[in-house]
Design a protein around this motif. Structure first.
Motif, short mmCIF file in Angstrom:
data_model
loop_
_atom_site.label_atom_id
_atom_site.label_comp_id
_atom_site.label_asym_id
_atom_site.label_seq_id
_atom_site.Cartn_x
_atom_site.Cartn_y
_atom_site.Cartn_z
N TYR A 94 -8.27 -1.61 -1.24
CA TYR A 94 -7.73 -0.77 -0.17
C TYR A 94 -6.81 0.30 -0.78
O TYR A 94 -6.28 0.16 -1.86
CB TYR A 94 -6.95 -1.62 0.83
N ARG A 95 -6.65 1.38 -0.01
CA ARG A 95 -5.87 2.52 -0.47
C ARG A 95 -5.09 3.11 0.68
O ARG A 95 -5.58 3.20 1.82
CB ARG A 95 -6.82 3.57 -1.06
N PHE A 96 -3.86 3.53 0.41
CA PHE A 96 -3.04 4.23 1.41
C PHE A 96 -3.05 5.72 1.08
O PHE A 96 -2.66 6.13 -0.01
CB PHE A 96 -1.61 3.71 1.41
N LEU A 130 0.82 -1.21 0.00
CA LEU A 130 0.00 0.00 0.00
C LEU A 130 0.86 1.26 0.00
O LEU A 130 0.60 2.20 -0.76
CB LEU A 130 -0.93 -0.01 1.22
#
Length: 227
Positions: free
Chosen positions: A223-225, A165
């Protein structure tokens, strides 16, 4: 961006691109067909892929689809097909850009630079190996994580997820990409693994795990950072 995979069934064009890109400082992998391209895409870890749609063994769109199951590597389609239908199919399959033959080297180089900026290049990671978001710091070079100055102990799986990420800030990493990258083939449907490990990471790193600021979920997708 350092390594580029070029896929084209024209040996002369392939050789010309290889020579010219190497002269610009790129490392170049080459493939004359889709089968070889898929092997290089998996084992060569290219930073970008330049892909012709008209391949002798596997349709170029199918190659894109198969790469996208496990990788978010930027793909620039290179093709003599001028029709918008082909462009749409390639882009819908996961291509990032499209260059129509004939083309100039300067144009291709410019599109590779754009692809690198979109994806976050290895050079950027090496220039800033420590990612500090305030709540915690990730030292990619030394594989260490600290929170409020204190070391945080992560399991190998937690580190693998966090590293994936952090190396792709702001980008959506799909559930399938993450599962394939970290667990390997055959785990496409084991999304509960990700929920468990992301929950653990948030408890260890986020100031408020119930309302995370950095390790975000895109419902039903991945998902994302966010730094």
């Amino acid at each position: 961006m350092r390594t580029v995979l070029i896929v084209d069934d024209e040996p002369q064009l392939l050789r010309a691109l290889q020579v010219n890109l190497q002269a610009e400082g790129y490392q170049v992998l080459t493939a004359l067909d889709g089968t070889t391209a898929l092997k290089h895409a998996e084992g060569g870890h290219p930073d970008a892929i330049v892909l012709d749609l008209g391949l002798p063994d596997i349709n170029g769109v199918d190659v894109i689809t198969r790469i996208r199951r496990t990788s978010s590597t930027p793909i620039i389609v290179l093709s003599a097909r001028h029709g918008s239908v082909d462009k749409v199919r390639a882009l819908d399959a996961g291509a990032d850009d499209y260059v129509t033959k004939p083309f100039g080297l300067d144009e291709l180089l410019a599109r590779l630079r754009v692809a690198g900026r979109r994806s976050g290049t290895p050079e950027m990671v090496e220039d800033a190996p420590a990612i500090d978001v305030g709540d915690f710091e990730v030292d990619l070079a030394n594989k260490k994580v600290t929170r409020d100055g204190a070391p945080v102990r992560l399991t190998p799986r937690e580190w693998a997820i966090l590293q994936l990420l952090v190396r792709n800030p702001g980008r959506l990493i799909t559930q399938q990409q993450m599962l394939a990258k970290i667990w390997g083939p055959g785990y496409d449907n084991e999304t509960h693994y990700l929920r468990v490990y992301m929950g653990q990471l948030r408890r260890k790193l986020e100031a408020d795990p119930a309302r995370p600021r950095h390790l975000l979920t895109e419902a039903g997708m991945g998902y994302r950072f966010e730094p």
